[in-house]
Enzyme design. Structure first.
Site, PDB file in Angstrom:
ATOM      1  N   GLN A 115       7.349  24.280  29.173  1.00  0.00           N
ATOM      2  CA  GLN A 115       8.044  23.281  28.355  1.00  0.00           C
ATOM      3  C   GLN A 115       9.504  23.046  28.760  1.00  0.00           C
ATOM      4  OE1 GLN A 115       7.425  23.123  23.906  1.00  0.00           O
ATOM      5  NE2 GLN A 115       9.561  23.730  23.940  1.00  0.00           N
ATOM      6  N   GLU A 141      13.984  16.166  24.916  1.00  0.00           N
ATOM      7  CA  GLU A 141      15.264  16.844  24.722  1.00  0.00           C
ATOM      8  C   GLU A 141      16.270  16.470  25.803  1.00  0.00           C
ATOM      9  OE1 GLU A 141      14.980  20.983  23.793  1.00  0.00           O
ATOM     10  OE2 GLU A 141      13.329  20.678  22.395  1.00  0.00           O
ATOM     11  N   ASP A 143      11.360  28.244  28.779  1.00  0.00           N
ATOM     12  CA  ASP A 143      10.551  28.341  27.569  1.00  0.00           C
ATOM     13  C   ASP A 143       9.137  27.945  27.974  1.00  0.00           C
ATOM     14  OD1 ASP A 143       9.310  28.336  25.147  1.00  0.00           O
ATOM     15  OD2 ASP A 143      10.628  26.863  24.180  1.00  0.00           O
ATOM     16  N   GLU A 185      11.101  32.534  27.214  1.00  0.00           N
ATOM     17  CA  GLU A 185      10.719  32.367  25.812  1.00  0.00           C
ATOM     18  C   GLU A 185       9.215  32.127  25.697  1.00  0.00           C
ATOM     19  OE1 GLU A 185      13.292  29.524  23.907  1.00  0.00           O
ATOM     20  OE2 GLU A 185      11.743  28.898  22.503  1.00  0.00           O
ATOM     21  N   ASP A 233       9.852  32.706  19.911  1.00  0.00           N
ATOM     22  CA  ASP A 233      10.069  31.501  19.092  1.00  0.00           C
ATOM     23  C   ASP A 233       8.863  31.330  18.170  1.00  0.00           C
ATOM     24  OD1 ASP A 233      10.427  28.956  18.056  1.00  0.00           O
ATOM     25  OD2 ASP A 233      10.209  27.904  19.938  1.00  0.00           O
ATOM     26  N   LYS A 239      15.701  29.153  14.305  1.00  0.00           N
ATOM     27  CA  LYS A 239      15.629  27.728  13.955  1.00  0.00           C
ATOM     28  C   LYS A 239      15.527  27.668  12.429  1.00  0.00           C
ATOM     29  CE  LYS A 239      12.864  26.099  17.939  1.00  0.00           C
ATOM     30  NZ  LYS A 239      11.452  25.941  18.400  1.00  0.00           N
ATOM     31  N   ARG A 267      15.833  21.654  17.453  1.00  0.00           N
ATOM     32  CA  ARG A 267      14.434  21.267  17.578  1.00  0.00           C
ATOM     33  C   ARG A 267      14.343  20.087  18.545  1.00  0.00           C
ATOM     34  NH1 ARG A 267      11.049  24.311  14.157  1.00  0.00           N
ATOM     35  NH2 ARG A 267       9.670  23.718  15.866  1.00  0.00           N
ATOM     36  N   SER A 268      13.117  19.769  18.938  1.00  0.00           N
ATOM     37  CA  SER A 268      12.967  18.635  19.857  1.00  0.00           C
ATOM     38  C   SER A 268      13.281  17.309  19.168  1.00  0.00           C
ATOM     39  CB  SER A 268      11.573  18.630  20.475  1.00  0.00           C
ATOM     40  OG  SER A 268      10.577  18.756  19.484  1.00  0.00           O
ATOM     41  N   LYS A 293      20.819  27.044  22.119  1.00  0.00           N
ATOM     42  CA  LYS A 293      19.863  26.230  22.880  1.00  0.00           C
ATOM     43  C   LYS A 293      19.687  24.902  22.155  1.00  0.00           C
ATOM     44  CE  LYS A 293      14.960  26.225  24.128  1.00  0.00           C
ATOM     45  NZ  LYS A 293      13.636  26.593  23.615  1.00  0.00           N
TER      46      LYS A 293
HETATM   47  P1  PGA Z   1      10.164  22.211  19.237  1.00  0.00           P
HETATM   48  O1  PGA Z   1      10.556  22.787  20.656  1.00  0.00           O
HETATM   49  O2  PGA Z   1      11.401  21.863  18.504  1.00  0.00           O
HETATM   50  O3  PGA Z   1       9.316  21.014  19.575  1.00  0.00           O
HETATM   51  O4  PGA Z   1       9.359  23.288  18.545  1.00  0.00           O
HETATM   52  C1  PGA Z   1      11.630  23.646  20.855  1.00  0.00           C
HETATM   53  C2  PGA Z   1      11.185  25.002  21.350  1.00  0.00           C
HETATM   54  O5  PGA Z   1       9.978  25.251  21.525  1.00  0.00           O
HETATM   55  O6  PGA Z   1      12.016  25.868  21.545  1.00  0.00           O
HETATM   56 ZN    ZN Z   2      10.302  27.452  22.096  1.00  0.00          ZN
END
Ligand code: PGA
Ligand code: ZN
Length: 432
Positions: free
Chosen positions: A168, A210, A247, A290, A317, A342, A371-372, A393
């Site tokens: 990712q 992102e 990640d 991650e 995460d 988060k 977050r994304s 991050k």
């Molecule tokens: P997400 O991605 O906000 O879509 O969950 C961020 C991450 O996985 O760290």
């Molecule tokens: Zn993550």
């Protein structure tokens, strides 16, 4: 004495960086101080995250948040009227009790977090302090002078980029930098050189959710090679000055112990994936990984941490979902050595801080994360500095909702002046 009792709680629907509805809350105190916060949204969410309440139905793909807004302006506003915003722990306890479920499934974590965070902003405003200093002087109890090591995405993949690559986030960190501002300068050059390199080899599909470049690679490893090439082209020593953080977000392509690398048309079991990642650690200057395995594979996480945890930071995460109990369980199993924080994974500020405290007690490092789906809200920068977490991050070095955070941290660094300390490479979990 300032009157920090809550006088009014408002909610409104605003829009995130993917053009989707999200919740903004506004809290006004007896002395007129006002705080405001917007909740972000994930795409590759962990199954154990607190519930993000969406309306369903046909409007906006079922993603509207009218029910969460109604909860803020109805039940929550009524329950918190007269509550002291300066006592965050009591206020969050009240939100938790009002919801009454383990994962905010009744009111929605988007409703509770918006209010929890807006109340913190209001209390800080009443005290005449920026949020990071307010958090440092109350919840975190630290000096609030530690600037985080930024983890910045260069290539985006997985659920954020049409799954063109399986991994990712291909990110960089700057262990050789001596200040937050310098880490951003170095990353800006790497990001620019990576974009130029991608255009040369084409095709490039713009940027991912992102802000990372979104190219076509034939294999996941090609992205690692391109990243090292970009670091070198920018004039930095890979590893010593600028290093790689990944990640894997393995929950997105792994289930029941099988991991399907769609890009390469092959399937691995957990040990196969661990071997692949260990090989990458040998070949590339990787310092942080991650979610190397899926969220349901605590054993695999522990095996990976035993094999790699002294050389790289192993970040949980989806595994830990910012939950103190999950951190304690993982620590007891020897899984991971760093927690991703988060706030919307839990739904209140206090529970997020509890996860950080549990992580510190276990000797873990921490990373505050966006977050994304994000907005112009910069609260997480204040959490990272206020709680002295040491890493941040936020996504790439592009797109306004990302740059708003990096720029906010620059302002704080400048304001702190000589008092500012940069977390540097000491922030990583494996070096503890
Ligand atoms: P997400 O991605 O906000 O879509 O969950 C961020 C991450 O996985 O760290
Ligand atoms: Zn993550």
């Amino acid at each position: 004495m300032k009157d920090t009792r809550i006088r009014q709680v408002l909610a409104r629907r605003v829009w995130d960086s993917r053009g989707r509805p999200t919740v903004e809350a506004e809290v006004t105190l007896g002395d007129g101080a006002l705080g405001r916060a917007i909740v972000p949204a994930g795409a590759s969410t962990g199954t154990r995250e607190a519930l993000e309440l969406r309306d369903g139905g046909s409007a906006f793909g079922g993603l509207d948040v009218q029910r969460a807004l109604a909860h803020v302006q109805g039940e929550i506003a009524a329950a918190l009227a007269g509550c002291d915003a300066a006592d965050q722990a009591a206020l969050d306890r009240c939100l938790i009790a009002l919801d009454g479920t383990p994962d905010k499934t009744r009111l929605g974590a988007n409703a509770t977090l918006a209010v929890s965070l807006a109340a913190a902003h209001a209390a800080a405003a009443s005290a005449g302090l920026p949020l990071y200093r307010w958090l440092g002087s109350t919840l975190g109890g630290g000096p609030a002078t530690l600037l985080p090591m930024p983890q910045i995405q260069i290539f985006g993949g997985g659920a954020h980029a049409g799954r063109r690559v399986d991994i990712q986030d291909f990110m960089v960190v700057c262990p050789g930098a001596t200040s937050f501002a310098q880490a951003l300068e170095w990353t800006a050059e790497v990001y620019r050189c990576a974009g130029l390199g991608m255009r040369r080899r084409g095709p490039l599909h713009g940027v991912a959710d992102e802000g990372g470049w979104w190219p076509d690679f034939d294999t996941n490893e090609q992205a690692l090679q391109a990243l090292v090439a970009a670091i070198e082209e920018a004039g930095f020593a890979p590893g010593a000055q600028v290093a790689i953080a990944l990640d894997v977000a393995a929950s997105e392509f792994g289930r029941d112990g099988r991991y399907r690398l769609g890009l390469e048309g092959r399937e691995l079991d957990a040990d196969g994936l661990i071997e692949l990642l260990l090989r990458w650690i040998e070949r590339y200057p990787i310092v942080s990984i991650e979610d190397p395995l899926a969220e349901d594979d605590l054993d695999g996480f522990a095996r990976f941490t035993r094999a790699a945890g002294r050389r790289v930071q192993v970040v949980g995460d989806d595994l830990l979902v910012s939950q103190a109990a999950r951190v304690q369980e993982a620590a007891a199993a020897g899984a991971a050595n760093c927690v991703l924080l988060k706030p919307n994974q839990r739904g209140t500020l206090t529970e997020t801080l509890d996860a950080w405290r549990a992580a510190q007690a276990a000797g873990y490092a921490g990373i505050v994360s966006a977050r994304s789906g994000e907005t112009e809200d910069t609260s997480i920068v204040h959490l990272a500095i206020g709680w002295g977490v040491g890493q941040l991050k936020v996504g790439a070095f592009a797109r306004g909702e990302r740059m708003a955070k990096w720029n906010e941290a620059l302002r704080i660094e400048q304001r702190l002046g000589a008092a500012a300390r940069f977390a540097g490479a000491a922030a990583f979990g494996h070096s503890r």
